[in-house]
Motif scaffolding. Structure first.
Motif, PDB file in Angstrom:
ATOM      1  N   LEU A 111      -5.581  -5.003 -12.551  1.00 32.96           N
ATOM      2  CA  LEU A 111      -4.350  -4.723 -11.806  1.00 32.96           C
ATOM      3  C   LEU A 111      -3.557  -6.023 -11.711  1.00 32.96           C
ATOM      4  O   LEU A 111      -4.107  -7.053 -11.310  1.00 32.96           O
ATOM      5  N   ALA A 112      -2.278  -5.927 -12.087  1.00 36.64           N
ATOM      6  CA  ALA A 112      -1.469  -7.161 -12.112  1.00 36.64           C
ATOM      7  C   ALA A 112      -0.380  -7.112 -11.037  1.00 36.64           C
ATOM      8  O   ALA A 112       0.078  -6.031 -10.663  1.00 36.64           O
ATOM      9  N   ARG A 113       0.004  -8.282 -10.563  1.00 41.10           N
ATOM     10  CA  ARG A 113       1.106  -8.350  -9.599  1.00 41.10           C
ATOM     11  C   ARG A 113       2.426  -8.082 -10.307  1.00 41.10           C
ATOM     12  O   ARG A 113       2.611  -8.488 -11.451  1.00 41.10           O
ATOM     13  N   ARG A 114       3.296  -7.404  -9.590  1.00 42.20           N
ATOM     14  CA  ARG A 114       4.693  -7.241 -10.034  1.00 42.20           C
ATOM     15  C   ARG A 114       5.545  -7.829  -8.929  1.00 42.20           C
ATOM     16  O   ARG A 114       5.364  -7.478  -7.765  1.00 42.20           O
ATOM     17  N   GLY A 115       6.434  -8.743  -9.265  1.00 43.33           N
ATOM     18  CA  GLY A 115       7.261  -9.380  -8.245  1.00 43.33           C
ATOM     19  C   GLY A 115       6.387 -10.045  -7.187  1.00 43.33           C
ATOM     20  O   GLY A 115       6.708 -10.022  -5.997  1.00 43.33           O
TER      21      GLY A 115
ATOM     22  N   LEU B 221       0.814  -1.227   0.000  1.00 42.52           N
ATOM     23  CA  LEU B 221       0.000   0.000   0.000  1.00 42.52           C
ATOM     24  C   LEU B 221       0.843   1.270   0.000  1.00 42.52           C
ATOM     25  O   LEU B 221       0.308   2.377   0.000  1.00 42.52           O
ATOM     26  N   SER B 222       2.170   1.122   0.017  1.00 47.41           N
ATOM     27  CA  SER B 222       3.014   2.314   0.200  1.00 47.41           C
ATOM     28  C   SER B 222       2.846   3.291  -0.966  1.00 47.41           C
ATOM     29  O   SER B 222       2.616   2.896  -2.119  1.00 47.41           O
ATOM     30  N   THR B 223       2.962   4.573  -0.647  1.00 47.58           N
ATOM     31  CA  THR B 223       2.736   5.613  -1.641  1.00 47.58           C
ATOM     32  C   THR B 223       3.442   6.885  -1.169  1.00 47.58           C
ATOM     33  O   THR B 223       4.417   6.800  -0.409  1.00 47.58           O
ATOM     34  N   HIS B 224       2.975   8.059  -1.550  1.00 46.48           N
ATOM     35  CA  HIS B 224       3.656   9.289  -1.148  1.00 46.48           C
ATOM     36  C   HIS B 224       2.655  10.426  -0.991  1.00 46.48           C
ATOM     37  O   HIS B 224       1.591  10.427  -1.612  1.00 46.48           O
TER      38      HIS B 224
ATOM     39  N   ARG C   1      -8.078   7.866 -10.620  1.00 45.10           N
ATOM     40  CA  ARG C   1      -8.072   9.170 -11.305  1.00 45.10           C
ATOM     41  C   ARG C   1      -6.831   9.967 -10.920  1.00 45.10           C
ATOM     42  O   ARG C   1      -6.807  11.192 -11.017  1.00 45.10           O
ATOM     43  N   GLY C   2      -5.824   9.261 -10.452  1.00 48.79           N
ATOM     44  CA  GLY C   2      -4.521   9.901 -10.244  1.00 48.79           C
ATOM     45  C   GLY C   2      -4.169  10.285  -8.817  1.00 48.79           C
ATOM     46  O   GLY C   2      -3.107  10.861  -8.581  1.00 48.79           O
ATOM     47  N   CYS C   3      -5.047   9.988  -7.836  1.00 51.23           N
ATOM     48  CA  CYS C   3      -4.769  10.420  -6.451  1.00 51.23           C
ATOM     49  C   CYS C   3      -3.916   9.382  -5.733  1.00 51.23           C
ATOM     50  O   CYS C   3      -4.377   8.277  -5.445  1.00 51.23           O
ATOM     51  N   SER C   4      -2.689   9.757  -5.405  1.00 56.32           N
ATOM     52  CA  SER C   4      -1.786   8.810  -4.757  1.00 56.32           C
ATOM     53  C   SER C   4      -1.958   8.802  -3.239  1.00 56.32           C
ATOM     54  O   SER C   4      -1.344   8.000  -2.549  1.00 56.32           O
ATOM     55  N   SER C   5      -2.775   9.690  -2.708  1.00 57.53           N
ATOM     56  CA  SER C   5      -3.135   9.651  -1.289  1.00 57.53           C
ATOM     57  C   SER C   5      -4.542  10.213  -1.163  1.00 57.53           C
ATOM     58  O   SER C   5      -5.070  10.789  -2.125  1.00 57.53           O
ATOM     59  N   VAL C   6      -5.139  10.017   0.029  1.00 48.59           N
ATOM     60  CA  VAL C   6      -6.486  10.562   0.247  1.00 48.59           C
ATOM     61  C   VAL C   6      -6.568  11.219   1.624  1.00 48.59           C
ATOM     62  O   VAL C   6      -5.842  10.852   2.544  1.00 48.59           O
ATOM     63  N   GLN C   7      -7.463  12.192   1.739  1.00 47.92           N
ATOM     64  CA  GLN C   7      -7.632  12.932   2.988  1.00 47.92           C
ATOM     65  C   GLN C   7      -9.095  12.892   3.395  1.00 47.92           C
ATOM     66  O   GLN C   7      -9.949  13.412   2.687  1.00 47.92           O
TER      67      GLN C   7
ATOM     68  N   ASP D  82       0.341   1.523  -8.410  1.00 46.80           N
ATOM     69  CA  ASP D  82       0.077   1.239  -9.833  1.00 46.80           C
ATOM     70  C   ASP D  82      -1.304   1.739 -10.259  1.00 46.80           C
ATOM     71  O   ASP D  82      -1.537   2.015 -11.434  1.00 46.80           O
ATOM     72  N   LEU D  83      -2.231   1.829  -9.292  1.00 47.25           N
ATOM     73  CA  LEU D  83      -3.582   2.285  -9.614  1.00 47.25           C
ATOM     74  C   LEU D  83      -3.579   3.674 -10.208  1.00 47.25           C
ATOM     75  O   LEU D  83      -4.395   4.008 -11.064  1.00 47.25           O
ATOM     76  N   CYS D  84      -2.667   4.514  -9.688  1.00 43.55           N
ATOM     77  CA  CYS D  84      -2.657   5.909 -10.118  1.00 43.55           C
ATOM     78  C   CYS D  84      -2.244   6.031 -11.581  1.00 43.55           C
ATOM     79  O   CYS D  84      -2.453   7.069 -12.205  1.00 43.55           O
TER      80      CYS D  84
END
Ligand SMILES: Cc1cc2nc3c(=O)[nH]c(=O)nc-3n(C[C@H](O)[C@H](O)[C@H](O)COP(=O)(O)O)c2cc1C
Length: 377
Positions: free
Chosen positions: A360-364, A32-35, A306-312, A371-373
């Motif tokens: 959505l596909a697995r990587r490693g 789930l890591s993001t920025h 729709r491009g949101c890498s985090s949510v508030q 990847d959703l973004c």
């Protein structure tokens, strides 16, 4: 994995742990890591600026539950004499009502009705909150970012740079080392205010405010601009996204203005509008942080696609305890439990569903929230 999720929903609802993202990675292979504002965070869920980020004890409870970040309540900028041109936003109001709100199409959602506006205590106390939040970030890993409402001039007025300078530099001093992370709020009450009647005025603010703030700072700065839902059409809302290109990140979009009731509001009409505007927009080259009626993991995914890498979130962290499925834990823990582990609409369930659909596909061997973004909804 579905059976595992049913069991997790049960057991994590009885007992919550701060390290829940590690469990999601371990059990489901979901990273789930993001920025947010250029900082790495373990998962996308943060708290929007407001009444839930006024005090350190609120942030401590957030850290206990494993929230990724919080944006502190919006403070109203002032100059060295304490004068605030946006002083009308520093009014005191305590009473909030968490209410049901039906959307135009009848769907029942939640809204918080509140007549207050910005930080209403002395600026010094806000600076003390930043210092305490910074210590907490260092010891507990929860990122806490200040939010400011700066002077916004009418059509033919100049900007009051003294307020920009004094406020930004005081925030930098309280923040300490490293680039200052900061969100600039354009609020729904501002959207409802006469000074936002002119499209050209709003566009000037968005184009000029980021550079004013940067010019006011002594050191490096990462700036998030939280865009209001203007009272104009979707096309204008999309132009606002492009106009604010001087920011480092955009928070999209603050609550709707209910002109009849004279209050800001949320619910399904808010998320419908926000998602629709993002759908039709050229993908901005800036990172986005989504806000508005996020009450499930499924809705987090809608914003992410729709491009949101985090949510508030704000409203969902204020619901009556009976609205959360968990029977134990703090309000924040119960909210996160529903957002992540709900077997039908939680984040884990929704990501597994996208994998099953081949979206959505697995990587490693792992599914990556990030990847959703990159996917186009
Ligand atoms: C009571 C209340 C106070 C808020 N105060 C602020 C604020 O001071 N600054 C700000 O940028 N947003 C403020 N917000 C907006 C929230 O941060 C959030 O973006 C918005 O409510 C949409 O999310 P939600 O639907 O999850 O509530 C406030 C919201 C509520 C409900």
């Amino acid at each position: 994995m579905r059976a595992q999720l049913e069991r997790d929903a049960e057991s994590w609802g009885r007992e919550w742990r701060t390290d829940w993202p590690a469990h999601v990675l371990d059990r489901y292979g979901i990273d789930l890591s993001t920025h947010f504002l250029g900082e790495p965070i373990p998962h996308p869920i943060g708290k929007g600026s407001g009444q839930l980020s006024l005090r350190v004890d609120q942030l401590e409870a957030d850290a206990d539950a494993g929230l990724a970040f919080a944006v502190l309540k919006t403070v109203i900028a002032e100059d060295e004499r304490g004068e605030q041109s946006m002083g009308a936003w520093a009014i005191h109001e305590t009473k909030m009502r968490v209410e049901r709100r039906a959307a135009l199409d009848g769907r029942e959602g939640w809204t918080v009705t509140w007549k207050g506006r910005g930080w209403d205590r002395p600026f010094e106390e806000y600076l003390a909150l930043i210092r305490a939040a910074r210590d907490l970030a260092a010891s507990r890993g929860i990122l806490a970012v200040p939010s400011v409402k700066y002077h916004l001039p009418g059509a033919d007025e100049p900007f009051r740079d003294a307020e920009y300078r004094f406020t930004t530099r005081a925030l930098e001093d309280a923040w300490g080392r490293g680039p200052l992370l900061l969100e600039k709020d354009f609020s729904p009450t501002l959207a409802g205010d006469a000074r936002s009647d002119e499209r050209a005025t709003v566009r000037r603010w968005l184009a000029e405010v980021p550079e004013r703030i940067r010019a006011a700072a002594r050191g490096p700065l990462r700036l998030g601009v939280k865009l209001m839902n203007a009272r104009f059409d979707d096309a204008f809302q999309r132009e606002m996204l492009a106009d604010a290109g001087g920011a480092d990140s955009l928070t999209v979009f603050n609550r709707l203005w209910d002109a009849n009731a004279g209050v800001a509001c949320g619910g399904w009409d808010l998320s419908d509008r926000n998602l629709r505007v993002l759908d039709g927009a050229l993908r901005p080259r800036l990172p986005l942080s989504g806000t508005g009626n996020i009450c499930s993991g499924r809705m987090i995914v809608e914003y992410a696609r729709r491009g949101c890498s985090s949510v508030q979130l704000h409203t969902f962290f204020q619901l009556p305890l009976s609205a959360y499925p968990a029977a134990a834990g703090s309000r924040m823990a119960r909210a996160l439990h529903a957002l992540v582990f709900d077997p039908r609409d939680g984040l884990v369930a929704t990501l597994l569903e996208l994998e099953e659909q081949g979206t959505l596909a697995r990587r490693g061997g792992r599914l990556h929230f990030r990847d959703l973004c990159e996917l186009v909804a």
